[in-house]
Design an enzyme around this catalytic site. Structure first.
Site, PDB file in Angstrom:
ATOM      1  N   TYR A 138      31.278  53.047  30.613  1.00 19.57           N
ATOM      2  CA  TYR A 138      31.961  51.945  31.378  1.00 19.57           C
ATOM      3  C   TYR A 138      31.262  51.280  32.583  1.00 19.57           C
ATOM      4  O   TYR A 138      29.924  51.520  32.365  1.00 19.57           O
ATOM      5  CB  TYR A 138      33.262  52.704  31.980  1.00 19.57           C
ATOM      6  CG  TYR A 138      34.270  51.727  32.320  1.00 19.57           C
ATOM      7  CD1 TYR A 138      35.071  51.068  31.489  1.00 19.57           C
ATOM      8  CD2 TYR A 138      34.908  51.944  33.605  1.00 19.57           C
ATOM      9  CE1 TYR A 138      36.037  50.290  31.875  1.00 19.57           C
ATOM     10  CE2 TYR A 138      36.031  51.226  34.028  1.00 19.57           C
ATOM     11  CZ  TYR A 138      36.568  50.453  32.975  1.00 19.57           C
ATOM     12  OH  TYR A 138      37.569  49.362  33.727  1.00 19.57           O
ATOM     13  N   ARG A 191      33.908  36.165  30.416  1.00 21.07           N
ATOM     14  CA  ARG A 191      33.665  36.560  31.913  1.00 21.07           C
ATOM     15  C   ARG A 191      33.438  38.234  31.806  1.00 21.07           C
ATOM     16  O   ARG A 191      34.466  38.747  31.958  1.00 21.07           O
ATOM     17  CB  ARG A 191      34.952  36.101  32.780  1.00 21.07           C
ATOM     18  CG  ARG A 191      34.712  36.206  34.037  1.00 21.07           C
ATOM     19  CD  ARG A 191      34.742  37.730  34.790  1.00 21.07           C
ATOM     20  NE  ARG A 191      36.115  38.044  34.870  1.00 21.07           N
ATOM     21  CZ  ARG A 191      36.359  39.413  34.712  1.00 21.07           C
ATOM     22  NH1 ARG A 191      35.398  40.355  34.301  1.00 21.07           N
ATOM     23  NH2 ARG A 191      37.604  39.943  35.132  1.00 21.07           N
ATOM     24  N   LYS A 209      36.548  49.912  26.995  1.00 22.66           N
ATOM     25  CA  LYS A 209      37.955  50.202  27.239  1.00 22.66           C
ATOM     26  C   LYS A 209      38.658  51.416  26.340  1.00 22.66           C
ATOM     27  O   LYS A 209      39.347  51.893  26.773  1.00 22.66           O
ATOM     28  CB  LYS A 209      38.490  48.974  27.521  1.00 22.66           C
ATOM     29  CG  LYS A 209      37.967  47.979  28.434  1.00 22.66           C
ATOM     30  CD  LYS A 209      38.793  48.285  29.835  1.00 22.66           C
ATOM     31  CE  LYS A 209      38.168  47.474  30.986  1.00 22.66           C
ATOM     32  NZ  LYS A 209      38.621  47.232  32.190  1.00 22.66           N
ATOM     33  N   GLU A 281      41.163  41.139  27.684  1.00 16.32           N
ATOM     34  CA  GLU A 281      40.091  41.680  28.491  1.00 16.32           C
ATOM     35  C   GLU A 281      38.862  40.558  28.833  1.00 16.32           C
ATOM     36  O   GLU A 281      38.441  40.020  27.972  1.00 16.32           O
ATOM     37  CB  GLU A 281      39.627  42.745  28.019  1.00 16.32           C
ATOM     38  CG  GLU A 281      38.869  43.639  29.205  1.00 16.32           C
ATOM     39  CD  GLU A 281      39.526  44.293  30.369  1.00 16.32           C
ATOM     40  OE1 GLU A 281      40.669  45.020  29.735  1.00 16.32           O
ATOM     41  OE2 GLU A 281      39.034  44.182  31.314  1.00 16.32           O
ATOM     42  N   ASP A 282      38.674  40.519  30.031  1.00 18.65           N
ATOM     43  CA  ASP A 282      37.400  39.727  30.573  1.00 18.65           C
ATOM     44  C   ASP A 282      37.355  38.100  29.672  1.00 18.65           C
ATOM     45  O   ASP A 282      36.372  37.849  29.309  1.00 18.65           O
ATOM     46  CB  ASP A 282      36.084  40.308  30.323  1.00 18.65           C
ATOM     47  CG  ASP A 282      35.841  41.577  31.066  1.00 18.65           C
ATOM     48  OD1 ASP A 282      37.052  41.746  31.943  1.00 18.65           O
ATOM     49  OD2 ASP A 282      34.925  42.206  31.174  1.00 18.65           O
ATOM     50  N   ASP A 304      44.589  42.917  31.467  1.00 16.35           N
ATOM     51  CA  ASP A 304      43.960  44.004  32.457  1.00 16.35           C
ATOM     52  C   ASP A 304      43.364  43.467  33.548  1.00 16.35           C
ATOM     53  O   ASP A 304      43.490  43.980  34.844  1.00 16.35           O
ATOM     54  CB  ASP A 304      42.937  44.748  31.380  1.00 16.35           C
ATOM     55  CG  ASP A 304      42.440  46.009  32.343  1.00 16.35           C
ATOM     56  OD1 ASP A 304      43.301  46.527  33.000  1.00 16.35           O
ATOM     57  OD2 ASP A 304      41.346  46.145  32.108  1.00 16.35           O
ATOM     58  N   ASP A 305      42.587  42.356  33.717  1.00 10.73           N
ATOM     59  CA  ASP A 305      41.996  41.887  34.715  1.00 10.73           C
ATOM     60  C   ASP A 305      42.847  41.241  35.956  1.00 10.73           C
ATOM     61  O   ASP A 305      42.472  41.317  37.034  1.00 10.73           O
ATOM     62  CB  ASP A 305      40.948  40.762  34.318  1.00 10.73           C
ATOM     63  CG  ASP A 305      40.028  41.424  33.418  1.00 10.73           C
ATOM     64  OD1 ASP A 305      39.168  42.246  33.705  1.00 10.73           O
ATOM     65  OD2 ASP A 305      39.868  40.938  32.049  1.00 10.73           O
ATOM     66  N   ASN A 446      32.385  44.121  40.018  1.00 10.77           N
ATOM     67  CA  ASN A 446      31.678  44.968  38.855  1.00 10.77           C
ATOM     68  C   ASN A 446      30.779  43.974  38.266  1.00 10.77           C
ATOM     69  O   ASN A 446      30.707  42.736  38.086  1.00 10.77           O
ATOM     70  CB  ASN A 446      32.500  45.449  37.887  1.00 10.77           C
ATOM     71  CG  ASN A 446      33.708  46.519  38.309  1.00 10.77           C
ATOM     72  OD1 ASN A 446      33.387  47.393  39.301  1.00 10.77           O
ATOM     73  ND2 ASN A 446      34.740  46.249  37.872  1.00 10.77           N
TER      74      ASN A 446
HETATM   75  N1  LIG Z   1      37.740  46.731  40.140  1.00 10.06           N
HETATM   76  C1  LIG Z   1      38.463  46.180  39.082  1.00 10.06           C
HETATM   77  O1  LIG Z   1      39.185  46.983  38.543  1.00 10.06           O
HETATM   78  C2  LIG Z   1      38.128  44.839  38.427  1.00 10.06           C
HETATM   79  C3  LIG Z   1      37.254  44.242  39.134  1.00 10.06           C
HETATM   80  N2  LIG Z   1      36.984  42.783  38.577  1.00 10.06           N
HETATM   81  C4  LIG Z   1      35.836  42.255  39.015  1.00 10.06           C
HETATM   82  O2  LIG Z   1      36.248  41.070  39.975  1.00 10.06           O
HETATM   83  C5  LIG Z   1      35.101  40.166  40.009  1.00 10.06           C
HETATM   84  C6  LIG Z   1      35.995  38.586  39.571  1.00 10.06           C
HETATM   85  O3  LIG Z   1      36.544  38.819  38.487  1.00 10.06           O
HETATM   86  P1  LIG Z   1      37.950  37.845  38.170  1.00 10.06           P
HETATM   87  O4  LIG Z   1      38.667  37.761  39.359  1.00 10.06           O
HETATM   88  O5  LIG Z   1      38.489  38.179  36.848  1.00 10.06           O
HETATM   89  O6  LIG Z   1      36.691  36.456  38.212  1.00 10.06           O
HETATM   90  P2  LIG Z   1      37.367  35.008  38.214  1.00 10.06           P
HETATM   91  O7  LIG Z   1      36.320  33.936  37.570  1.00 10.06           O
HETATM   92  O8  LIG Z   1      38.758  34.806  37.553  1.00 10.06           O
HETATM   93  O9  LIG Z   1      37.474  34.776  39.751  1.00 10.06           O
HETATM   94  C7  LIG Z   1      36.264  34.600  40.717  1.00 10.06           C
HETATM   95  C8  LIG Z   1      36.876  33.919  41.940  1.00 10.06           C
HETATM   96  O10 LIG Z   1      35.616  34.083  42.782  1.00 10.06           O
HETATM   97  C9  LIG Z   1      35.547  32.807  43.263  1.00 10.06           C
HETATM   98  N3  LIG Z   1      34.158  32.751  43.799  1.00 10.06           N
HETATM   99  C10 LIG Z   1      33.046  32.373  43.142  1.00 10.06           C
HETATM  100  N4  LIG Z   1      32.093  32.350  43.826  1.00 10.06           N
HETATM  101  C11 LIG Z   1      32.372  32.289  45.162  1.00 10.06           C
HETATM  102  C12 LIG Z   1      31.739  32.314  46.447  1.00 10.06           C
HETATM  103  N5  LIG Z   1      30.257  32.033  46.651  1.00 10.06           N
HETATM  104  N6  LIG Z   1      32.562  32.581  47.458  1.00 10.06           N
HETATM  105  C13 LIG Z   1      33.751  32.727  47.254  1.00 10.06           C
HETATM  106  N7  LIG Z   1      34.390  33.079  46.286  1.00 10.06           N
HETATM  107  C14 LIG Z   1      33.612  32.640  45.047  1.00 10.06           C
HETATM  108  C15 LIG Z   1      35.793  31.905  42.276  1.00 10.06           C
HETATM  109  O11 LIG Z   1      36.123  30.634  42.907  1.00 10.06           O
HETATM  110  P3  LIG Z   1      36.653  29.315  42.286  1.00 10.06           P
HETATM  111  O12 LIG Z   1      38.202  29.641  41.920  1.00 10.06           O
HETATM  112  O13 LIG Z   1      36.525  28.351  43.158  1.00 10.06           O
HETATM  113  O14 LIG Z   1      36.036  29.167  41.009  1.00 10.06           O
HETATM  114  C16 LIG Z   1      36.875  32.546  41.818  1.00 10.06           C
HETATM  115  O15 LIG Z   1      38.319  32.361  42.340  1.00 10.06           O
HETATM  116  C17 LIG Z   1      34.339  40.349  38.525  1.00 10.06           C
HETATM  117  O16 LIG Z   1      33.148  40.863  39.436  1.00 10.06           O
HETATM  118  C18 LIG Z   1      35.108  41.279  37.950  1.00 10.06           C
HETATM  119  O17 LIG Z   1      34.115  42.508  37.351  1.00 10.06           O
HETATM  120  C19 LIG Z   1      37.790  42.398  37.872  1.00 10.06           C
HETATM  121  C20 LIG Z   1      38.753  42.991  37.182  1.00 10.06           C
HETATM  122  C21 LIG Z   1      38.967  44.450  37.570  1.00 10.06           C
HETATM  123  C1  LIG Z   2      36.969  46.419  35.427  1.00  8.97           C
HETATM  124  C2  LIG Z   2      37.501  45.089  34.826  1.00  8.97           C
HETATM  125  O1  LIG Z   2      38.097  45.228  33.936  1.00  8.97           O
HETATM  126  C3  LIG Z   2      36.343  44.227  35.073  1.00  8.97           C
HETATM  127  O2  LIG Z   2      35.459  44.207  36.191  1.00  8.97           O
HETATM  128  O3  LIG Z   2      36.460  43.222  34.481  1.00  8.97           O
HETATM  129 MG   LIG Z   3      37.928  43.281  32.665  1.00  5.87          MG
END
Ligand SMILES: NC(=O)C1=CN([C@@H]2O[C@H](COP(=O)(O)OP(=O)(O)OC[C@H]3O[C@@H](n4cnc5c(N)ncnc54)[C@H](OP(=O)(O)O)[C@@H]3O)[C@@H](O)[C@H]2O)C=CC1
Ligand SMILES: CC(=O)C(=O)O
Ligand SMILES: [Mg+2]
Length: 640
Positions: A138, A191, A209, A281-282, A304-305, A446
């Site tokens: 993972y 993503r 997963k 997912e993603d 999930d995200d 991540n």
């Molecule tokens: N710990 C966990 O269980 C999980 C962790 N994650 C992690 O979270 C991260 C984001 O995932 P997710 O939310 O799905 O992705 P998204 O693409 O949905 O969102 C990313 C966000 O980050 C913003 N962003 C990008 N660049 C910048 C910057 N320079 N400054 C500020 N904000 C910025 C984007 O802005 P804009 O809206 O303007 O494009 C957007 O709002 C990934 O690394 C993922 O691995 C995700 C799911 C689970």
């Molecule tokens: C953990 C997870 O689902 C992610 O980083 O997208």
């Molecule tokens: Mg994910």
């Protein structure tokens, strides 16, 4: 797996074996055969597997743990070295082999090889060594594995459905040999973690997963199906990569893409029943929210995200509240990122604060967000604010820089999910430490390379006062003689237990309250001693029990609210859920050898009392209560 299935013909001969769903899959569709669906899950079906197949099939293979009698009766005597081993000895050897590899990617390849070779051994190694193995199958290693997927791909595991299969998705799904799939994890690879568009190479994520579905929640591997929907990729490097395994074209978007995903959803429930759990997912941000809204009341699905992440983060916050002796509504939250993860968490925080008695508006007022264009404010220049972000837009002056926003707002909780490595600078962390006795700092992005800061950085900048969690694991940190154990705020604490609860109770739809309930349950499982050493989640070695408890609590709730459909309601839910779990210890293959004296019969297993069995087939002309037939239970043809 597919090879043997294709060769299976005719009725069993002496010495042939009875197998479960996977290997008999194709037979089920043939006229005149009893389908696997008709038999209860895990009930054996007639088949022909002989000799070497017992060693080649990962589900059957016990390697050198086959006894002499098994080797002789299965026709594999001489095909294995003469030594006999216990599964314990095999586990030790696996752990030794894994530790011999220097690079995590090689450890990953070894583990995938083990999964292909000896499924029970793989799951035992994984389940009994979660803390050591989870980072390998993972995050973070799975991210690297997806990037290098073209180099390391060995054997089929999961379905690749491409845009060219449009119109025929059901036929492709019929090629999957399992008949009793209960859960699908699907991605279109746009993503992958914080690594961006990895196209079809994102397959590593559903596979990883679903490995956790089994290892952490005991959902049977044959009930899990990983799927990639390959509509192309916009990743130029991959399009130019000679080893790329997916369609070499730009992503198909718009109507054609939507129709493709619609057809996939329909095909999935047509193939496996309306209650098949489908975990998104993603997916890219623009599609993730749309599909959740579109499908959540029509299918048994969750994202999930958005939702799993929300649940684990709110669990961490609730645990932090216990540590700080405060309520959520006492805090000011600042998110870096306003995407799937951040908006999911923010929305669930609002729900939790409403439960504390705050109005929806007051709860929204406590949450601030920074996206790629800066602080989300009303009347923002350049395109304004759209989608779910609107709810969090503030009446403030635009600000671009996170550090400036922190200075202005002095938040008590800073949550990063923007895949911007090191965005929580030393100055920002120091400021958080100055404004708060115990600042909450979550670096959720991540894999590790994308984390907003490391655990060490957060603790160092705050003299060990930070209440810290991260998406990928960090090692414990010792500060001023005290060792702190950073929590892993990863949805892996949530999705396996949620899936188990949903499947066991037969829920048709998964409401938002499921994720708040799961968060509350998880937060309560952290002990005071664990909180004291920095943990916001139970240790990973307890995660199997955590998943089970989440599942049982969700199932209990589903029965109370009428959302469950597995009837009659089991008297002891805990025992019922436990009875469904996968057992990674070896089975005795000889117990499954056909006891029939001749090869003409095909109803297996042989009934103990043939006379009584035949009696049950006689037509009964007396009336029976129609209510007795209302539910089939345990239900194998789930509706959602
Ligand atoms: N710990 C966990 O269980 C999980 C962790 N994650 C992690 O979270 C991260 C984001 O995932 P997710 O939310 O799905 O992705 P998204 O693409 O949905 O969102 C990313 C966000 O980050 C913003 N962003 C990008 N660049 C910048 C910057 N320079 N400054 C500020 N904000 C910025 C984007 O802005 P804009 O809206 O303007 O494009 C957007 O709002 C990934 O690394 C993922 O691995 C995700 C799911 C689970
Ligand atoms: C953990 C997870 O689902 C992610 O980083 O997208
Ligand atoms: Mg994910």
């Amino acid at each position: 797996m597919l090879g043997v299935t294709a060769r299976l013909t005719g009725l069993p001969a002496a010495g042939s074996r009875v197998l479960s769903g996977a290997l008999s899959g194709r037979l089920a569709d043939r006229p005149g055969r009893r389908s696997v669906q008709e038999s209860a899950p895990d009930k054996p079906c007639p088949n022909m597997v002989r000799g070497i197949d017992n060693v080649r099939e990962t589900r059957l293979n016990k390697g050198m743990a086959f006894t002499l009698e098994e080797r002789q009766r299965l026709g594999i005597h001489g095909l294995l070295p003469p030594r006999f081993k216990t599964q314990d000895e095999q586990v030790d050897l696996c752990l030794k082999n894994i530790s011999r590899y220097q690079e995590d990617l090689n450890k990953f390849i070894y583990l995938m090889g083990l999964q292909d070779r000896n499924e029970r051994l793989f799951y035992r190694v994984l389940s009994e060594n979660v803390e050591q193995m989870m980072p390998l199958v993972y995050t973070p290693t799975v991210g690297l594995a997806c990037q290098k997927f073209g180099l390391i791909y060995r054997r089929p595991r999961g379905l690749f459905i491409t845009i060219h299969d449009k119109g025929h998705i059901y036929d492709v799904m019929r090629n999957w040999p399992e008949q009793d799939v209960r859960a699908i994890v699907v991605t279109d690879g746009e993503r992958i973690l914080g690594l961006g568009d990895l196209g079809a190479q994102g397959m590593g994520i559903p596979v990883g997963k679903l490995s956790l579905y089994t290892a952490l929640a005991g959902i049977k591997p044959q009930q899990c199906l990983p799927i990639v929907l390959d509509v192309g990729t916009n990743n130029k490097d991959l399009l130019n990569d000679e080893f790329y395994i997916g369609l070499k074209q730009n992503r198909v978007t718009g109507e054609a893409y939507d129709e493709f995903v619609d057809e996939f959803m329909q095909a999935a429930v047509r193939r496996y029943g309306q209650k098949t759990l489908i975990q998104f997912e993603d997916f890219g941000n623009h599609n993730a929210f749309r599909f959740l809204d579109k499908y959540r009341n029509k299918y048994c699905t969750f994202n999930d995200d958005i939702q799993g992440t929300a649940s684990v983060a709110v669990a961490g916050l609730l645990a932090a509240m216990r540590k700080l002796n405060t309520k959520l509504s006492d805090h000011t939250f600042l998110f870096l990122g306003a995407g799937e993860a951040s908006l999911g968490i923010a929305n669930l925080c609002v729900m939790a604060m409403e439960q504390e008695g705050l109005s929806s508006q007051a709860a929204h007022d406590k949450i601030f967000m920074v996206d790629s264009r800066g602080l989300i404010v009303k009347n923002r220049p350049e395109g304004g604010v759209t989608g779910h972000k609107v709810d969090y837009a503030k009446d403030m002056e635009p600000m671009k820089n996170l550090g400036d926003v922190v200075k202005k707002l002095k938040p008590s909780a800073l949550i990063g999910a923007a895949a911007q490595p090191q965005a929580f600078t030393a100055e920002i962390l120091k400021d958080m430490g100055e404004y708060n006795k115990e600042p909450i700092i979550f670096a959720l992005s991540n894999p590790t390379s994308m984390a907003e800061c490391t655990a060490e950085q957060a603790y160092q900048a705050t003299q060990g006062r930070a209440v810290f969690a991260s998406g990928s694991p960090f090692a414990p940190v010792t500060i001023n003689g005290k060792t702190l154990y950073p929590g892993q705020g990863n949805n892996a604490y949530i999705f396996p237990g949620v899936a188990l609860g949903v499947i066991a109770s037969g829920m048709h739809h998964i409401g938002e309250d499921v994720f708040l309930r799961a968060a509350e349950a998880l937060a309560k499982m952290v002990t005071d001693q664990e909180l004291d050493v920095g943990r916001l989640y139970p240790p990973l070695e307890n995660i199997r029990d955590v998943s089970l408890q989440i599942a049982v609590q969700l199932a209990e709730h589903a029965y109370k609210t009428g959302e469950a459909s597995t009837y009659p309601q089991p008297a002891d839910l805990n025992a019922f859920v436990r009875s469904q779990l996968y057992d990674y210890h070896y089975a005795n293959p000889l117990e499954q050898v056909y006891p029939w004296p001749t090869r003409e019969a095909s109803v297996y297993p042989h009934p103990d009392d043939l006379l009584a069995y035949i009696e049950t087939h006689r037509y009964d002309f007396s009336y029976e209560s129609p209510l007795l037939n209302t539910y089939e239970w345990p239900s194998s043809g789930m509706v959602h």
